[in-house]
Design an enzyme around this catalytic site. Structure first.
Site, mmCIF file in Angstrom:
data_model
loop_
_atom_site.group_PDB
_atom_site.id
_atom_site.type_symbol
_atom_site.label_atom_id
_atom_site.label_comp_id
_atom_site.label_asym_id
_atom_site.label_seq_id
_atom_site.Cartn_x
_atom_site.Cartn_y
_atom_site.Cartn_z
ATOM 1 N N ARG A 37 10.160 35.445 107.658
ATOM 2 C CA ARG A 37 9.152 35.563 106.588
ATOM 3 C C ARG A 37 7.755 35.383 107.162
ATOM 4 O O ARG A 37 7.540 34.538 107.911
ATOM 5 C CB ARG A 37 9.255 34.774 105.262
ATOM 6 C CG ARG A 37 10.518 35.124 104.350
ATOM 7 C CD ARG A 37 10.513 36.553 103.584
ATOM 8 N NE ARG A 37 11.348 36.848 102.910
ATOM 9 C CZ ARG A 37 12.724 37.570 103.197
ATOM 10 N NH1 ARG A 37 12.653 38.239 104.478
ATOM 11 N NH2 ARG A 37 13.561 38.050 102.162
ATOM 12 N N ASP B 113 8.789 40.889 112.936
ATOM 13 C CA ASP B 113 9.241 42.085 111.955
ATOM 14 C C ASP B 113 8.512 41.640 110.690
ATOM 15 O O ASP B 113 8.971 42.720 109.772
ATOM 16 C CB ASP B 113 10.893 41.866 111.905
ATOM 17 C CG ASP B 113 11.428 43.121 111.059
ATOM 18 O OD1 ASP B 113 11.250 44.310 111.249
ATOM 19 O OD2 ASP B 113 12.231 42.628 110.101
ATOM 20 N N GLU C 241 2.204 41.579 104.443
ATOM 21 C CA GLU C 241 3.070 42.980 104.838
ATOM 22 C C GLU C 241 3.213 43.744 103.565
ATOM 23 O O GLU C 241 3.078 44.925 103.471
ATOM 24 C CB GLU C 241 4.399 42.675 105.256
ATOM 25 C CG GLU C 241 5.485 41.755 104.305
ATOM 26 C CD GLU C 241 6.770 41.618 104.971
ATOM 27 O OE1 GLU C 241 6.915 41.162 106.185
ATOM 28 O OE2 GLU C 241 7.640 41.971 104.279
ATOM 29 N N HIS D 290 9.684 45.135 108.967
ATOM 30 C CA HIS D 290 10.596 44.504 108.161
ATOM 31 C C HIS D 290 11.810 45.508 108.377
ATOM 32 O O HIS D 290 12.296 45.840 107.088
ATOM 33 C CB HIS D 290 10.172 43.921 106.714
ATOM 34 C CG HIS D 290 10.843 43.020 106.187
ATOM 35 N ND1 HIS D 290 10.085 42.235 105.454
ATOM 36 C CD2 HIS D 290 12.096 42.655 106.132
ATOM 37 C CE1 HIS D 290 10.953 41.208 104.987
ATOM 38 N NE2 HIS D 290 12.220 41.644 105.494
HETATM 39 P P1 NAD Z 1 20.723 30.586 105.734
HETATM 40 O O1 NAD Z 1 20.684 30.001 104.431
HETATM 41 O O2 NAD Z 1 22.042 30.950 106.139
HETATM 42 O O3 NAD Z 1 19.828 29.689 106.807
HETATM 43 C C1 NAD Z 1 18.713 29.157 106.801
HETATM 44 C C2 NAD Z 1 18.543 27.792 107.440
HETATM 45 O O4 NAD Z 1 17.302 27.561 107.356
HETATM 46 C C3 NAD Z 1 19.570 26.909 106.682
HETATM 47 O O5 NAD Z 1 20.273 26.240 107.929
HETATM 48 C C4 NAD Z 1 18.461 25.781 106.135
HETATM 49 O O6 NAD Z 1 19.093 24.356 106.348
HETATM 50 C C5 NAD Z 1 17.384 26.154 107.217
HETATM 51 N N1 NAD Z 1 16.063 25.355 106.802
HETATM 52 C C6 NAD Z 1 15.605 25.149 105.391
HETATM 53 N N2 NAD Z 1 14.494 24.600 105.552
HETATM 54 C C7 NAD Z 1 14.021 24.526 106.602
HETATM 55 C C8 NAD Z 1 13.150 23.583 107.576
HETATM 56 N N3 NAD Z 1 12.111 23.225 106.659
HETATM 57 N N4 NAD Z 1 13.118 23.749 108.828
HETATM 58 C C9 NAD Z 1 14.215 24.116 109.699
HETATM 59 N N5 NAD Z 1 15.250 24.852 109.060
HETATM 60 C C10 NAD Z 1 15.082 24.964 107.700
HETATM 61 O O7 NAD Z 1 19.630 31.966 105.646
HETATM 62 P P2 NAD Z 1 20.184 33.152 106.513
HETATM 63 O O8 NAD Z 1 20.949 34.312 105.928
HETATM 64 O O9 NAD Z 1 20.127 32.623 108.103
HETATM 65 O O10 NAD Z 1 18.598 33.659 106.429
HETATM 66 C C11 NAD Z 1 17.447 33.160 106.870
HETATM 67 C C12 NAD Z 1 16.222 34.056 106.506
HETATM 68 O O11 NAD Z 1 16.054 35.229 107.217
HETATM 69 C C13 NAD Z 1 15.990 34.350 105.166
HETATM 70 O O12 NAD Z 1 15.641 33.139 104.347
HETATM 71 C C14 NAD Z 1 15.056 35.612 105.013
HETATM 72 O O13 NAD Z 1 13.873 34.900 105.003
HETATM 73 C C15 NAD Z 1 15.157 35.921 106.356
HETATM 74 N N6 NAD Z 1 15.805 37.399 106.378
HETATM 75 C C16 NAD Z 1 14.872 38.398 106.833
HETATM 76 C C17 NAD Z 1 15.397 39.592 106.963
HETATM 77 C C18 NAD Z 1 14.711 40.718 107.690
HETATM 78 O O14 NAD Z 1 15.152 42.039 107.458
HETATM 79 N N7 NAD Z 1 13.740 40.525 108.487
HETATM 80 C C19 NAD Z 1 16.891 39.962 106.427
HETATM 81 C C20 NAD Z 1 17.623 39.237 106.005
HETATM 82 C C21 NAD Z 1 16.960 37.646 105.943
#
Ligand code: NAD
Length: 350
Positions: free
Chosen positions: A253, A277, A282, A314
């Protein structure tokens, strides 16, 4: 409201199947294609709206029991209040991140919220790798040149990823998949997360504090959610402590990063490159074609002016596999809601 279970009612007559009306905000042609395919059994009636959900467009959902939204639609307290007053009872997110939704306000207004908890982590992890390789091997620059008949190599010098240290911030589904790919390149992977993921440790990953990760890493890739705690996680003081030449990749994000500080670190040649991305502002720019007009965002334009910055709009999620799963999960959640079943992918305020 009557619970329209498809099972027979007490009098033996089958209950009418409830088919909710769904206002699908920010709907592009590809959303229609995948959602229509997922809804081939007619679970709901999909009403597609090109507009994003915001204070001006919220009225378009009037009378629709479900509002279906994407990453840059706004679901703050005021908008949720209006949605609820107009009859919306379910907010269905076609994404994983939910930083754009005020969950406490949703609960207060009786709107349940579902998201797509998991789809293809490979889609985002592979896009992060694509961005990284494109940046360190100067692929966009080389492609422009060869298209113009220029086959020189000056300015295209890259570096091997093999033997480099890669820090993964957020070692959940996507972060761990990204780490897995990086170990295949022969990188050392460091992780930073509040929770240790056994799958990350099994790859040989080692957990460290964020400052240590930034000081040691040649590449840092962000995969944690946007929360009040992670807002501007990468800011000016942190950038000062990072290893000179660090490559920053952000597919999570935009607001995880303070973009102005990143620009200063690029100008000072302290950062070696940035591949993103996602971008904090955005919502005002992405998913629209500005090629025949002017992008009014000076910060984004400054970012785009650096030869060592790559921006995609994105699109990390945007694979056939991910779109298919996102759409099928969204329709499945709406079906569960219509049948009064437990919502498997429900988000509940902490
Ligand atoms: P997930 O919940 O499996 O993993 C997120 C991880 O972040 C968890 O292990 C959590 O403990 C950790 N976390 C939380 N707070 C933290 C902090 N302060 N410091 C370090 N780590 C921390 O989620 P995911 O499926 O891996 O997705 C991750 C992120 O990717 C989503 O939140 C979303 O914002 C982003 N995303 C982007 C796209 C895109 O198209 N660009 C698509 C899907 C997801």
């Amino acid at each position: 409201m009557r619970n329209a279970s498809p099972q027979a009612e007490d009098d033996g007559a089958p209950a009418a199947r409830r088919v909710p009306d769904v206002a699908v905000f920010s709907a592009k042609a590809y959303d229609r294609q995948f959602l229509d395919a997922a809804n081939d059994a007619g679970v709901c009636r999909l009403h597609y709206l090109e507009a994003a959900l915001d204070a001006d467009t919220v009225g378009l959902a009037a009378g629709r029991e479900v509002a279906c939204v994407f990453v840059n639609d706004v679901a703050n307290a005021d908008i949720l209040k209006t949605l609820a007053a107009n009859g919306t009872r379910l907010l269905a997110l076609r994404c994983t991140g939910f930083n754009n939704v005020d969950l406490a306000a949703a609960r207060a207004h009786g709107i349940r919220v579902v998201r797509v908890t998991t789809y293809s982590p490979y889609s985002v992890a592979e896009h992060a790798v694509a961005l990284l390789l494109s940046l360190v091997r100067r692929i966009p620059r080389a492609w422009y040149r060869t298209r113009d008949g220029n086959f020189t190599l000056d300015g295209l010098l890259g570096f091997d990823l093999h033997g480099r240290t890669v820090a993964v911030v957020g070692t959940g589904r996507i972060g761990t998949e990204f780490a897995r790919i990086m170990t295949g390149f022969g990188c050392t992977v460091l992780g930073h997360d509040a929770l240790e993921n056994p799958a990350f440790l099994a790859l040989g990953g080692r957990y460290v504090g964020l400052d240590e990760a930034l000081a040691q890493a040649d590449v840092v890739s962000l995969h944690c959610p946007l929360t009040p705690q992670t807002h501007h996680l990468i800011d000016a003081p942190r950038l000062v402590t990072c290893k000179p030449g660090l490559i920053l990749v952000n597919t999570s994000r935009g607001a995880l990063v303070d973009t102005d500080s990143v620009i200063e670190a690029l100008k000072a040649e302290h950062l070696g490159g940035v591949a993103i991305d996602v971008y904090e502002q955005e919502a005002d720019v992405f998913y629209r074609d500005w090629s025949s007009s002017i992008v009014a965002d000076d910060t984004l334009e400054r970012l785009l002016s650096f030869h060592n910055v790559i921006v995609t709009g994105h699109q990390a999620f945007f694979t056939r596999e991910a779109m298919s799963t996102i759409s099928r999960t969204t329709i499945a959640s709406i079906g569960q809601f219509a049948r009064g079943e437990r919502l498997t992918d429900e988000l509940v305020a902490a």
